[in-house]
Design a protein around this motif. Structure first.
Motif, short mmCIF file in Angstrom:
data_model
loop_
_atom_site.label_atom_id
_atom_site.label_comp_id
_atom_site.label_asym_id
_atom_site.label_seq_id
_atom_site.Cartn_x
_atom_site.Cartn_y
_atom_site.Cartn_z
N ARG A 1 0.83 -1.21 0.00
CA ARG A 1 0.00 0.00 0.00
C ARG A 1 0.87 1.26 0.00
O ARG A 1 0.50 2.28 -0.57
N HIS A 2 2.06 1.18 0.61
CA HIS A 2 2.94 2.34 0.71
C HIS A 2 4.09 2.29 -0.30
O HIS A 2 5.06 3.05 -0.16
N ALA A 3 3.99 1.44 -1.30
CA ALA A 3 5.12 1.20 -2.20
C ALA A 3 5.63 2.48 -2.86
O ALA A 3 6.85 2.69 -2.97
N ALA A 4 4.75 3.33 -3.33
CA ALA A 4 5.20 4.57 -4.00
C ALA A 4 5.92 5.48 -3.02
O ALA A 4 6.96 6.07 -3.35
N GLN A 5 5.39 5.63 -1.80
CA GLN A 5 6.07 6.47 -0.81
C GLN A 5 7.43 5.91 -0.44
O GLN A 5 8.38 6.66 -0.21
N ILE A 6 7.53 4.58 -0.38
CA ILE A 6 8.82 3.94 -0.09
C ILE A 6 9.81 4.21 -1.22
O ILE A 6 10.97 4.55 -0.99
N ALA A 7 9.33 4.09 -2.44
CA ALA A 7 10.20 4.33 -3.59
C ALA A 7 10.71 5.76 -3.64
O ALA A 7 11.84 6.03 -4.07
N LEU A 8 9.87 6.69 -3.19
CA LEU A 8 10.20 8.11 -3.23
C LEU A 8 10.83 8.63 -1.94
O LEU A 8 11.12 9.82 -1.82
N ALA A 9 11.07 7.74 -0.98
CA ALA A 9 11.48 8.17 0.36
C ALA A 9 12.84 8.85 0.40
O ALA A 9 13.07 9.74 1.22
N HIS A 10 13.76 8.44 -0.48
CA HIS A 10 15.12 8.97 -0.42
C HIS A 10 15.82 8.70 -1.75
O HIS A 10 15.57 7.67 -2.39
N PRO A 11 16.72 9.59 -2.17
CA PRO A 11 17.45 9.35 -3.43
C PRO A 11 18.30 8.08 -3.43
O PRO A 11 18.69 7.62 -4.51
N ARG A 12 18.59 7.55 -2.26
CA ARG A 12 19.38 6.31 -2.23
C ARG A 12 18.59 5.10 -2.73
O ARG A 12 19.19 4.07 -3.04
N VAL A 13 17.28 5.18 -2.77
CA VAL A 13 16.49 4.02 -3.19
C VAL A 13 16.72 3.80 -4.68
O VAL A 13 16.36 4.62 -5.52
N ARG A 14 17.30 2.65 -5.02
CA ARG A 14 17.63 2.31 -6.41
C ARG A 14 16.61 1.37 -7.03
O ARG A 14 16.57 1.21 -8.25
N GLY A 15 15.81 0.73 -6.19
CA GLY A 15 14.83 -0.21 -6.75
C GLY A 15 13.90 -0.73 -5.67
O GLY A 15 14.18 -0.65 -4.48
#
Length: 287
Positions: A133-147
């Motif tokens: 449910r929070h996948a988009a927020q997790i993906a956008l949480a920080h520039p370090r998230v690569r995938g």
């Protein structure tokens, strides 16, 4: 990163063989593959290995799957593994963006302290209904998230959903791919646990590729070649993409927004897709 091979961090005798194999990435596992009483020793073994010339010279994407943020092992895992040459930490069971930001803050401090030049990325696992449910927020949480990476066992098991149920697999994959797409990062497919069914693995992997996934986890070396093949575009697709990219340059010079290539109408979104396919084709030596 078409193929990512899991290697238990408690099995150092497997490290060299894995690094010499065909997997694009090696994911040293400190989580599920390591029994509770052996986690500390596995962590120490892995820390030493990651600092060796063998690890840095392998030409692989190096990932460590650490233990979840709510476990007593999380901080020790991060502290031990954050070093030069590591490309990503794989954070399991992420359910909200704060977990990502907490890991990112730890990495900020460790990189400054240790003089680590290349920022270590975060591969966030989506493994629960809340995480999905929070996948988009997790993906956008920080520039370090690569995938974003799917974990079907933890997601489906408690709900009684079969990991062979295609409708469920594709529905979840689409949600995760769209969430990753919103952040401009890749989505990676979860493991296929039936090692004795290579045909099933291939069908499963190609279904993920059809939804724009970039690669898949492998739990056995025999799955690596299957993943590399499944996430490889056909030569026909690459050739068409190259023609689209070339035609797009000409069209831009002529002020044309839409045009035809091989009898197919092409405009903005198709050009973007072609550019990505062409880039992948070049990386794979197909262009």
């Amino acid at each position: 990163m078409r193929s990512k091979l899991f290697v238990p961090a408690s099995r150092p005798e497997l490290f060299a063989k894995a690094m010499q194999g065909a997997a694009d990435a090696i994911s040293f596992d400190l989580e599920d593959a390591v029994e509770e009483s052996r986690k500390a020793s596995a962590r120490g073994t892995l820390r030493q290995y990651l600092s060796t010339p063998e690890a840095s010279a392998a030409g692989k994407t190096l990932i460590v799957r650490i233990n979840a943020i709510d476990t007593p092992h999380f901080a020790d895992d991060v502290t031990a593994c954050a070093q030069d040459g590591l490309h990503m930490l794989n954070l399991p069971k992420v359910e909200d963006p704060d977990a990502v930001r907490q890991l990112a803050a730890m990495l900020d401090a460790l990189e400054r302290e240790r003089g680590i030049a290349a920022p270590i990325g975060i591969l966030a696992n989506i493994e629960s209904p809340r995480g999905l449910r929070h996948a988009a927020q997790i993906a956008l949480a920080h520039p370090r998230v690569r995938g974003l990476q799917l974990g079907f066992g933890d997601l489906f098991g408690p709900l009684g959903i079969s990991q062979r149920e295609t409708s469920a697999l594709q529905a979840v994959r689409l949600q995760v791919r769209l969430a990753a797409g919103e952040a401009g990062i890749e989505a990676y497919d979860g493991a296929f646990v039936d090692i004795a069914d290579p045909e099933g693995f291939t069908v499963d992997a190609k279904s993920a590729f059809a939804l724009g996934f970039a690669g898949k986890s492998c739990i056995h070396p025999t799955q690596v070649a299957l993943a590399n093949d499944a996430f490889r575009p056909s030569q026909e697709e690459v050739d068409h993409a190259l023609r689209v990219v070339a035609a797009a340059k000409e069209a831009l010079n002529e002020g044309v927004g839409a045009f035809k290539v091989d009898g197919k109408l092409v405009d903005g979104p198709f050009i973007t897709r072609a550019e990505k396919l062409a880039e992948l084709g070049r990386a794979l030596g197909m262009a």
